[in-house]
Motif scaffolding. Structure first.
Motif, PDB file in Angstrom:
ATOM      1  N   THR A   3      -6.637  -1.709  -4.964  1.00 48.74           N
ATOM      2  CA  THR A   3      -7.928  -1.765  -4.820  1.00 48.74           C
ATOM      3  C   THR A   3      -8.337  -2.278  -6.251  1.00 48.74           C
ATOM      4  O   THR A   3      -9.256  -3.081  -6.274  1.00 48.74           O
ATOM      5  CB  THR A   3      -8.736  -0.302  -4.766  1.00 48.74           C
ATOM      6  N   VAL A   4      -7.838  -2.010  -7.354  1.00 48.56           N
ATOM      7  CA  VAL A   4      -7.814  -2.262  -8.717  1.00 48.56           C
ATOM      8  C   VAL A   4      -7.595  -3.597  -8.827  1.00 48.56           C
ATOM      9  O   VAL A   4      -8.388  -4.377  -9.459  1.00 48.56           O
ATOM     10  CB  VAL A   4      -7.072  -1.170  -9.661  1.00 48.56           C
ATOM     11  N   ILE A   5      -6.598  -4.025  -8.224  1.00 49.76           N
ATOM     12  CA  ILE A   5      -6.052  -5.486  -8.445  1.00 49.76           C
ATOM     13  C   ILE A   5      -7.158  -6.355  -7.682  1.00 49.76           C
ATOM     14  O   ILE A   5      -7.550  -7.656  -8.156  1.00 49.76           O
ATOM     15  CB  ILE A   5      -4.571  -5.718  -7.962  1.00 49.76           C
ATOM     16  N   LEU A   6      -7.832  -5.671  -6.533  1.00 53.44           N
ATOM     17  CA  LEU A   6      -8.720  -6.648  -5.687  1.00 53.44           C
ATOM     18  C   LEU A   6      -9.797  -6.667  -6.529  1.00 53.44           C
ATOM     19  O   LEU A   6     -10.355  -7.812  -6.451  1.00 53.44           O
ATOM     20  CB  LEU A   6      -8.933  -6.059  -4.521  1.00 53.44           C
ATOM     21  N   MET A  68      -4.274 -16.961  -9.766  1.00 60.57           N
ATOM     22  CA  MET A  68      -2.883 -16.920  -9.118  1.00 60.57           C
ATOM     23  C   MET A  68      -2.030 -16.002  -8.952  1.00 60.57           C
ATOM     24  O   MET A  68      -1.353 -15.372  -7.892  1.00 60.57           O
ATOM     25  CB  MET A  68      -2.225 -18.598  -9.380  1.00 60.57           C
ATOM     26  N   ILE A  69      -1.990 -14.916 -10.387  1.00 57.07           N
ATOM     27  CA  ILE A  69      -1.114 -14.189 -10.431  1.00 57.07           C
ATOM     28  C   ILE A  69      -1.522 -13.083  -9.489  1.00 57.07           C
ATOM     29  O   ILE A  69      -0.865 -12.216  -8.925  1.00 57.07           O
ATOM     30  CB  ILE A  69      -0.838 -13.830 -11.857  1.00 57.07           C
ATOM     31  N   THR A  70      -2.787 -12.812  -9.376  1.00 51.19           N
ATOM     32  CA  THR A  70      -3.441 -11.514  -8.675  1.00 51.19           C
ATOM     33  C   THR A  70      -3.157 -12.042  -7.144  1.00 51.19           C
ATOM     34  O   THR A  70      -3.163 -10.884  -6.424  1.00 51.19           O
ATOM     35  CB  THR A  70      -4.989 -11.342  -9.032  1.00 51.19           C
ATOM     36  N   SER A  71      -3.241 -13.252  -6.839  1.00 51.73           N
ATOM     37  CA  SER A  71      -3.103 -13.441  -5.418  1.00 51.73           C
ATOM     38  C   SER A  71      -1.742 -13.258  -4.859  1.00 51.73           C
ATOM     39  O   SER A  71      -1.541 -12.511  -4.023  1.00 51.73           O
ATOM     40  CB  SER A  71      -3.503 -14.920  -5.284  1.00 51.73           C
ATOM     41  N   ILE A  72      -0.669 -13.688  -5.889  1.00 52.95           N
ATOM     42  CA  ILE A  72       0.664 -13.366  -5.353  1.00 52.95           C
ATOM     43  C   ILE A  72       1.007 -11.773  -5.300  1.00 52.95           C
ATOM     44  O   ILE A  72       1.464 -11.265  -4.597  1.00 52.95           O
ATOM     45  CB  ILE A  72       1.286 -14.061  -6.432  1.00 52.95           C
ATOM     46  N   ILE A  73       0.481 -11.059  -6.639  1.00 55.68           N
ATOM     47  CA  ILE A  73       0.750  -9.622  -6.512  1.00 55.68           C
ATOM     48  C   ILE A  73      -0.137  -8.954  -5.130  1.00 55.68           C
ATOM     49  O   ILE A  73       0.395  -8.049  -4.628  1.00 55.68           O
ATOM     50  CB  ILE A  73      -0.113  -8.993  -7.569  1.00 55.68           C
ATOM     51  N   LEU A  74      -1.358  -9.425  -4.800  1.00 53.17           N
ATOM     52  CA  LEU A  74      -1.812  -8.698  -3.667  1.00 53.17           C
ATOM     53  C   LEU A  74      -1.251  -9.312  -2.473  1.00 53.17           C
ATOM     54  O   LEU A  74      -1.053  -8.330  -1.462  1.00 53.17           O
ATOM     55  CB  LEU A  74      -3.394  -9.371  -3.568  1.00 53.17           C
ATOM     56  N   ALA A  75      -0.399 -10.407  -2.387  1.00 51.04           N
ATOM     57  CA  ALA A  75       0.240 -10.893  -1.000  1.00 51.04           C
ATOM     58  C   ALA A  75       1.385 -10.029  -0.963  1.00 51.04           C
ATOM     59  O   ALA A  75       1.927  -9.615   0.086  1.00 51.04           O
ATOM     60  CB  ALA A  75       0.709 -12.391  -1.331  1.00 51.04           C
ATOM     61  N   LEU A  76       2.249  -9.737  -2.043  1.00 42.15           N
ATOM     62  CA  LEU A  76       3.241  -8.900  -2.120  1.00 42.15           C
ATOM     63  C   LEU A  76       3.138  -7.543  -1.830  1.00 42.15           C
ATOM     64  O   LEU A  76       3.926  -7.075  -0.979  1.00 42.15           O
ATOM     65  CB  LEU A  76       3.810  -9.062  -3.386  1.00 42.15           C
ATOM     66  N   GLN A  77       1.951  -6.921  -2.183  1.00 44.12           N
ATOM     67  CA  GLN A  77       1.726  -5.624  -1.949  1.00 44.12           C
ATOM     68  C   GLN A  77       1.377  -5.576  -0.372  1.00 44.12           C
ATOM     69  O   GLN A  77       1.603  -4.354   0.287  1.00 44.12           O
ATOM     70  CB  GLN A  77       0.386  -5.000  -2.722  1.00 44.12           C
ATOM     71  N   SER A  78       0.572  -6.352   0.274  1.00 44.78           N
ATOM     72  CA  SER A  78       0.290  -6.207   1.585  1.00 44.78           C
ATOM     73  C   SER A  78       1.452  -6.532   2.418  1.00 44.78           C
ATOM     74  O   SER A  78       1.251  -5.892   3.655  1.00 44.78           O
ATOM     75  CB  SER A  78      -0.939  -7.258   1.701  1.00 44.78           C
ATOM     76  N   ASN A  79       2.178  -7.276   1.945  1.00 46.84           N
ATOM     77  CA  ASN A  79       3.513  -7.578   2.651  1.00 46.84           C
ATOM     78  C   ASN A  79       4.202  -6.123   2.797  1.00 46.84           C
ATOM     79  O   ASN A  79       5.218  -6.038   3.625  1.00 46.84           O
ATOM     80  CB  ASN A  79       4.297  -8.515   2.353  1.00 46.84           C
ATOM     81  N   SER A  80       4.297  -5.457   1.596  1.00 46.31           N
ATOM     82  CA  SER A  80       5.528  -4.224   1.806  1.00 46.31           C
ATOM     83  C   SER A  80       4.950  -3.132   2.562  1.00 46.31           C
ATOM     84  O   SER A  80       5.596  -2.435   2.641  1.00 46.31           O
ATOM     85  CB  SER A  80       5.437  -3.983   0.141  1.00 46.31           C
TER      86      SER A  80
END
Length: 119
Positions: A3-6, A68-80
């Protein structure tokens, strides 16, 4: 954490929109047709039109990189958080023991076609 990263991601997006809208249009895609005379300030000073353009360009690049960095982090978190499962693994296993409380599965009756009309 997600949520913080979002929230940071959304703030970066709004910041990028604001910085891009503040920038002056150069006319064409390659800077053709822009005012090469400089505008206010005569080309001298800290915040001349050229200096403001460089500041806005750098700010846009930094915001885009962070976005872009936050996009990658959110994608990795949702995938895990999700593990793909097969439909076959989710189906209940047929057990032959009578100790379970599940109701017995019965076979449907054979279909013989429509019934004859009765009066």
């Amino acid at each position: 954490m997600q949520t913080v990263i979002l929230v940071i991601h959304l703030l970066l997006a709004l910041g990028m929109i604001a910085v891009i809208l503040v920038q002056r249009s150069e006319g064409g895609g390659l800077g053709i047709g822009g005012n090469s005379g400089g505008g206010g300030g005569g080309g001298f000073g800290v915040m001349s039109s050229r200096g403001a353009a460089n500041l806005l360009t750098r700010t846009t690049a930094v915001l885009a990189g962070a976005f872009m960095i936050t996009s990658i982090i959110l994608a990795l978190q949702s995938n895990s958080h999700t593990k793909p499962a097969s439909i076959l693994e989710q189906a209940p296993a047929a057990s032959s023991s009578a100790t379970t409380d599940a109701p017995a599965v019965t076979e449907p009756a054979e279909d013989t076609g429509p019934a004859a009309p009765t009066r």
